[in-house]
Design a protein around this motif. Structure first.
Motif, short mmCIF file in Angstrom:
data_model
loop_
_atom_site.label_atom_id
_atom_site.label_comp_id
_atom_site.label_asym_id
_atom_site.label_seq_id
_atom_site.Cartn_x
_atom_site.Cartn_y
_atom_site.Cartn_z
N PHE A 106 16.74 21.70 9.94
CA PHE A 106 16.29 21.33 8.60
C PHE A 106 17.47 21.03 7.67
O PHE A 106 17.40 20.16 6.80
CB PHE A 106 15.38 22.41 8.00
CG PHE A 106 16.10 23.61 7.45
CD1 PHE A 106 16.37 23.72 6.10
CD2 PHE A 106 16.53 24.64 8.30
CE1 PHE A 106 17.03 24.82 5.59
CE2 PHE A 106 17.19 25.73 7.80
CZ PHE A 106 17.45 25.83 6.43
N LEU A 107 18.58 21.74 7.85
CA LEU A 107 19.78 21.49 7.05
C LEU A 107 20.43 20.16 7.43
O LEU A 107 20.87 19.40 6.56
CB LEU A 107 20.79 22.62 7.22
CG LEU A 107 20.44 23.94 6.57
CD1 LEU A 107 21.39 25.03 7.01
CD2 LEU A 107 20.43 23.81 5.05
N ASP A 129 18.93 17.59 8.63
CA ASP A 129 18.06 16.54 8.09
C ASP A 129 18.24 16.41 6.59
O ASP A 129 18.36 15.30 6.05
CB ASP A 129 16.59 16.84 8.42
CG ASP A 129 16.31 16.79 9.92
OD1 ASP A 129 17.09 16.18 10.67
OD2 ASP A 129 15.29 17.40 10.33
N LYS A 130 18.25 17.52 5.89
CA LYS A 130 18.34 17.52 4.43
C LYS A 130 19.60 16.82 3.93
O LYS A 130 19.57 16.10 2.93
CB LYS A 130 18.30 18.96 3.91
CG LYS A 130 18.39 19.08 2.41
CD LYS A 130 18.28 20.52 1.94
CE LYS A 130 18.37 20.59 0.43
NZ LYS A 130 18.20 21.96 -0.06
#
Length: 171
Positions: free
Chosen positions: A116-117, A119-120
C-alpha cells in the motif's frame, strides 16, 4: 591546490535520492576543509543542503547519492543525465544499491505488508542503483563516501575541464 585558470569554474550539482544522505553530510564535512579553495573553482548550481541556485541545467559534473525508488526519481535522474556532461555515483547506495535497497530482499509476506505504501507513493517494484537507470561515468565508494576518493575524483574533473592545471598526473 594546483594552479587555477582565472574566471573558469566547474559547474556542478549534488543530488540526493532514496538514502540516509550520509554522503551529503560527508560532502559538507569535506567542504569544511576545502571551502575557500573550492569557492574559487566550483559553480554549485544545485545542492539542497547548501540552498544553492536550484539549477541543474548545463552541468559539467553531477554527483548523485542514493537509490532510485520511484518513477519520479527515475525521471529526475534521467533529466540530470541529459543535462550533465559527466555523472558520478557517490557512496555505496548510488553504486550498488546497498544498503538502501533492502526492501528488494523482503519475503513475500513483508512485500504484501508494504504494498500500500509503494502504491501510495508511486514506488518502483524494486529499488535500483543509478547505474541500473543511466550511464554513470565515475564512482566514489564508501558508506558514507570516502573523502580522499571524492577529492581525487573532483580534482580529476577540475583538471579535465581546464579549471585548474594539475601539477601532477594520475589524478
Amino acid at each position: 591546490m594546483p594552479e587555477e585558470n582565472p574566471g573558469k569554474k566547474l559547474a556542478v550539482g549534488f543530488f540526493s535520492f532514496t538514502a540516509d544522505e550520509g554522503c551529503m553530510i560527508e560532502f559538507l564535512e569535506i567542504l569544511n576543509k576545502y571551502y575557500f579553495d573550492w569557492a574559487k573553482v566550483l559553480d554549485v548550481r544545485y545542492c539542497k543542503q547548501l540552498k544553492s541556485k536550484n539549477d541543474f541545467s548545463a552541468l559539467d559534473v553531477a554527483f548523485v547519492e542514493g537509490c532510485i525508488s520511484s518513477h519520479k526519481e527515475v525521471g529526475k535522474l534521467k533529466t540530470i543525465r541529459e543535462n550533465s556532461k559527466y555523472v558520478v555515483s557517490i557512496g555505496s547506495c548510488a553504486i550498488n544499491g546497498q544498503p538502501s535497497n533492502l526492501r528488494n530482499f523482503f519475503d513475500e509476506e513483508k512485500k504484501k505488508e508494504i504494498q500500500f505504501l509503494l502504491d501510495k507513493f508511486d514506488h518502483l517494484p524494486m529499488v535500483q542503483a543509478p547505474p541500473e537507470v543511466i550511464k554513470i561515468d565515475d564512482f566514489v565508494p564508501g558508506c558514507p563516501m570516502i573523502e580522499a576518493k571524492f577529492v581525487e575524483v573532483l580534482n580529476k574533473y577540475l583538471d579535465l575541464f581546464g579549471v585548474v592545471k594539475s601539477a601532477h598526473t594520475g589524478l
